[in-house]
Every structure is written in C-alpha cells, then in structure tokens.
Scaffold this active site. Structure first.
Site, mmCIF file in Angstrom:
data_model
loop_
_atom_site.group_PDB
_atom_site.id
_atom_site.type_symbol
_atom_site.label_atom_id
_atom_site.label_comp_id
_atom_site.label_asym_id
_atom_site.label_seq_id
_atom_site.Cartn_x
_atom_site.Cartn_y
_atom_site.Cartn_z
ATOM 1 N N ASN A 15 0.985 -1.574 -0.294
ATOM 2 C CA ASN A 15 0.040 -0.046 -0.318
ATOM 3 C C ASN A 15 1.079 1.273 0.022
ATOM 4 O O ASN A 15 1.468 1.657 1.732
ATOM 5 C CB ASN A 15 -1.255 0.206 1.742
ATOM 6 C CG ASN A 15 -1.721 0.966 1.020
ATOM 7 O OD1 ASN A 15 -1.896 2.017 0.376
ATOM 8 N ND2 ASN A 15 -2.461 1.770 2.539
ATOM 9 N N TRP A 16 1.107 1.877 -1.007
ATOM 10 C CA TRP A 16 2.314 3.097 -1.649
ATOM 11 C C TRP A 16 1.469 4.239 -0.487
ATOM 12 O O TRP A 16 2.162 5.230 -0.386
ATOM 13 C CB TRP A 16 2.104 3.670 -2.393
ATOM 14 C CG TRP A 16 3.850 2.904 -2.951
ATOM 15 C CD1 TRP A 16 3.996 0.877 -2.869
ATOM 16 C CD2 TRP A 16 3.710 2.672 -4.547
ATOM 17 N NE1 TRP A 16 5.013 0.689 -3.333
ATOM 18 C CE2 TRP A 16 4.991 1.887 -4.088
ATOM 19 C CE3 TRP A 16 3.818 3.259 -5.475
ATOM 20 C CZ2 TRP A 16 5.541 0.768 -5.702
ATOM 21 C CZ3 TRP A 16 4.497 3.330 -6.877
ATOM 22 C CH2 TRP A 16 5.473 2.317 -6.985
ATOM 23 N N LYS A 17 0.200 4.191 -0.216
ATOM 24 C CA LYS A 17 -0.151 5.324 0.295
ATOM 25 C C LYS A 17 -0.392 6.252 -0.924
ATOM 26 O O LYS A 17 -0.522 6.065 -1.797
ATOM 27 C CB LYS A 17 -0.330 5.910 1.853
ATOM 28 C CG LYS A 17 -0.354 4.061 3.029
ATOM 29 C CD LYS A 17 -0.211 4.407 4.433
ATOM 30 C CE LYS A 17 -0.203 2.821 5.365
ATOM 31 N NZ LYS A 17 0.133 2.981 6.391
ATOM 32 N N HIS A 101 -9.452 1.254 5.652
ATOM 33 C CA HIS A 101 -8.307 1.495 6.088
ATOM 34 C C HIS A 101 -8.735 2.170 7.198
ATOM 35 O O HIS A 101 -8.966 3.052 6.872
ATOM 36 C CB HIS A 101 -6.968 1.729 4.911
ATOM 37 C CG HIS A 101 -5.601 1.865 5.288
ATOM 38 N ND1 HIS A 101 -5.358 2.921 6.358
ATOM 39 C CD2 HIS A 101 -4.994 0.820 5.412
ATOM 40 C CE1 HIS A 101 -4.050 2.086 6.869
ATOM 41 N NE2 HIS A 101 -3.400 0.859 6.075
ATOM 42 N N GLU A 103 -7.075 4.700 7.960
ATOM 43 C CA GLU A 103 -6.708 6.098 7.730
ATOM 44 C C GLU A 103 -7.238 6.518 7.519
ATOM 45 O O GLU A 103 -7.818 7.584 7.671
ATOM 46 C CB GLU A 103 -5.148 6.156 6.706
ATOM 47 C CG GLU A 103 -4.193 5.624 8.050
ATOM 48 C CD GLU A 103 -2.277 5.893 7.173
ATOM 49 O OE1 GLU A 103 -2.602 5.258 5.577
ATOM 50 O OE2 GLU A 103 -1.894 5.406 7.696
ATOM 51 N N GLU A 171 -4.570 -4.146 10.905
ATOM 52 C CA GLU A 171 -3.773 -4.090 11.231
ATOM 53 C C GLU A 171 -3.770 -3.098 12.128
ATOM 54 O O GLU A 171 -5.258 -2.158 12.120
ATOM 55 C CB GLU A 171 -4.380 -2.642 10.450
ATOM 56 C CG GLU A 171 -3.788 -3.160 8.306
ATOM 57 C CD GLU A 171 -2.781 -2.248 7.188
ATOM 58 O OE1 GLU A 171 -2.475 -2.731 6.905
ATOM 59 O OE2 GLU A 171 -3.267 -1.182 7.394
ATOM 60 N N GLY A 177 3.402 1.898 10.866
ATOM 61 C CA GLY A 177 4.407 3.632 10.389
ATOM 62 C C GLY A 177 4.967 3.678 11.567
ATOM 63 O O GLY A 177 5.717 4.336 11.873
ATOM 64 N N SER A 216 3.673 -1.676 9.779
ATOM 65 C CA SER A 216 5.269 -2.297 10.559
ATOM 66 C C SER A 216 5.124 -3.655 10.224
ATOM 67 O O SER A 216 6.940 -4.076 10.819
ATOM 68 C CB SER A 216 5.468 -1.933 11.898
ATOM 69 O OG SER A 216 5.299 -0.389 12.362
ATOM 70 N N GLY A 237 3.074 -1.081 4.514
ATOM 71 C CA GLY A 237 3.246 0.122 4.183
ATOM 72 C C GLY A 237 4.077 0.511 3.403
ATOM 73 O O GLY A 237 4.743 0.394 2.337
ATOM 74 N N GLY A 238 5.002 1.379 4.380
ATOM 75 C CA GLY A 238 6.889 2.235 3.914
ATOM 76 C C GLY A 238 7.482 1.127 3.438
ATOM 77 O O GLY A 238 7.812 1.772 2.227
HETATM 78 O O1 LIG Z 1 -1.463 -0.402 4.237
HETATM 79 C C1 LIG Z 1 -0.093 -0.470 5.321
HETATM 80 C C2 LIG Z 1 -0.827 -0.189 6.593
HETATM 81 O O2 LIG Z 1 -0.905 1.399 6.748
HETATM 82 C C3 LIG Z 1 0.725 -0.956 7.483
HETATM 83 O O3 LIG Z 1 1.380 0.362 7.217
HETATM 84 P P1 LIG Z 1 3.319 0.210 7.487
HETATM 85 O O4 LIG Z 1 3.812 -0.902 7.154
HETATM 86 O O5 LIG Z 1 4.039 1.643 6.859
HETATM 87 O O6 LIG Z 1 3.452 0.309 9.294
#
Ligand SMILES: O=C[C@H](O)COP(=O)(O)O
Length: 253
Positions: A15-17, A101, A103, A171, A177, A216, A237-238
């Site tokens: 997920n590149w957000k 999600h 967020e 999640e 994050g 994470s 994510g990151g």
């Molecule tokens: O969609 C992915 C998640 O929100 C995890 O993000 P993260 O791997 O940066 O903690």
C-alpha cells in the site's frame, strides 16, 4: 507459513498510500522483474496512488504483479468531486482494492456501513476487496482488541461476499508506521477471532479467506509474522515503497 492443499496462496500487498511520483514506477518495475524471473509462493500486489494506477497497470501488463486501488466510492458514478469509483479503478487496470483502511476511517469518519457499501461497489466492478480492521492503542490497553476487530468485521463484510474472492487485513492502528508490532501470539489471537467471524458468515468459504496482517511489517520481522498461524499474507506500507525491502518481505512468505 504452513500451507495445505486447500490453503490459498498468501497475498503480499503493498500500500503506497500518498507516496509516489512517476519515478517511483521504477520500483514497481524492479519488483515485477524479480517476481517474474523467480515466481514466489505468494501472490504479489501493489496499490499505488490513483495518479499512478493506469501507468503502473500498463507497466505490469503480463507481469506477475497485481495492481490495486486504495479506496473507492460506493456509487457507480455521480457528482462526487474528488472521488473515484470502483469501475474507474477497474478501467484503469486495477484488479483489487483496499477498503476500510484505518487512515480513511479516521480521516473521513468511514463507518462499517460505508465500508460495506464500498465492498458491494468493488464486487460489482469485478474487483477483489481487501477489507481492513484494527483497534487503537487505547482499545488494546482496555482489553477490547478482539471485540473491536470482530465488531468491525461483522459490520464491514456484506453477505454478498459469499463465494467471492476477497481478503481481510488485521491492522492494529498503533502498529501502523510506528515500528511497533503485536507479539505473534497477539496476532494469532485476533486472526483466530477473525477466522471465527468469517466462518460464521461464509461457512467453508470463510475458512479459506486470507487474513493479512499489516502494521510495521519489515524485512527483519516478516518471516516471523508470516509464519504465525492464521496469517495469510501481509499488507505492507512503508516497506513496499522500495523494491529491495518489498522483495525481501515477498521472499519471506
Ligand atoms: O496498509 C498498510 C498499513 O497501514 C501498514 O503500514 P506500515 O507498513 O507503514 O506500518
């Protein structure tokens, strides 16, 4: 990860957000080249921002990487400035979509009912939904993690998912994050509870729906997390933003 004949392939979804410009497509191309050269045990997906979706789908054509969206509107079309429909995602080349999600639930007050309506829209457009749930830090500290997550699942998964391809993702909000993760035992506990909801709602089909873990996930913890019972993949994510880290997680599945 223990796989049986009836266990679907794990899914590792990036997920590149709200990260990524055109140059970032090189990272996706590097992922595609590596997984095409040496097919992994897992299915691999990348969900870029909407601006990159079409170009990424074109770049991934014929490659073993699925491209997905990060959200969709529940309506098929209409006067919804700034929104994107599931049909538009599919038209741009998406095959799956992340929904609910945390967020988005936090920033746009997305309710379980709205998420369920988005799931319906995604299915109508032929997209595979990944539906997300997770507790906040306060809810975990209050001992409410299981109740919160299973409640979200019951409210966000419409009956029309029966027999359809979909995944869910646990999640924990406090793990996203932050570099903090639940213990494997805590992940297993919540995933077992989610499995119970899936079986209660969808019978045998619910027993095989992949339950991803997200929050994470990094190259150095992926193997342990993915080996945890009832973990059917990861929502990353990151660490999905760079090919080297994402490929290391894919290799751990
Ligand atoms: O969609 C992915 C998640 O929100 C995890 O993000 P993260 O791997 O940066 O903690």
């Amino acid at each position: 990860m223990t796989l049986s004949l009836t266990t679907p392939r794990p899914l590792i979804a990036g997920n590149w957000k709200m990260f990524g410009l055109e140059a970032s497509l090189d990272e996706a191309r590097a992922v595609a080249a590596a997984v095409s050269a040496r097919p992994p045990a897992a299915r691999v997906a990348i969900c870029p921002p909407a601006t990159l979706l079409h170009r990424m789908a074109q770049a991934m054509a014929g490659e073993a990487v699925i491209v997905g969206g990060q959200d969709c509107h529940p309506a098929e079309a209409g006067p919804h400035t700034g929104d994107i429909s599931a049909a538009m995602l599919a038209d741009a080349g998406a095959r799956l979509v992340i929904l609910g999600h945390s967020e988005r639930r936090a920033a746009y007050q997305e309710s379980d009912a709205l998420v369920a309506a988005k799931v319906e829209a995604a299915l109508a457009a032929g997209l595979e939904p990944i539906v997300c749930f997770g507790e906040t830090c306060d809810q975990r500290d209050a001992g409410q993690a299981e109740a919160v997550v299973t409640g979200m699942a019951r409210g966000s998964l419409p009956a029309s998912l029966a027999g359809q391809a979909f995944a869910v993702a646990y999640e924990p909000v406090w793990a996203i994050g932050t570099g903090r993760t639940p213990t494997p035992a805590d992940i297993e506990h919540v995933h077992q509870a989610l499995r119970g909801v899936l079986v209660e709602r969808f019978g045998d089909h619910g027993a095989s729906v992949p339950i991803l873990y997200g929050g994470s996930v990094k190259p150095d913890n992926a193997r342990q997390i993915l080996a945890t019972p009832e973990v059917g993949g990861a929502l990353v994510g990151g660490a999905s933003l760079t090919a080297a880290d994402f490929l290391a997680i894919i290799a751990a599945a």
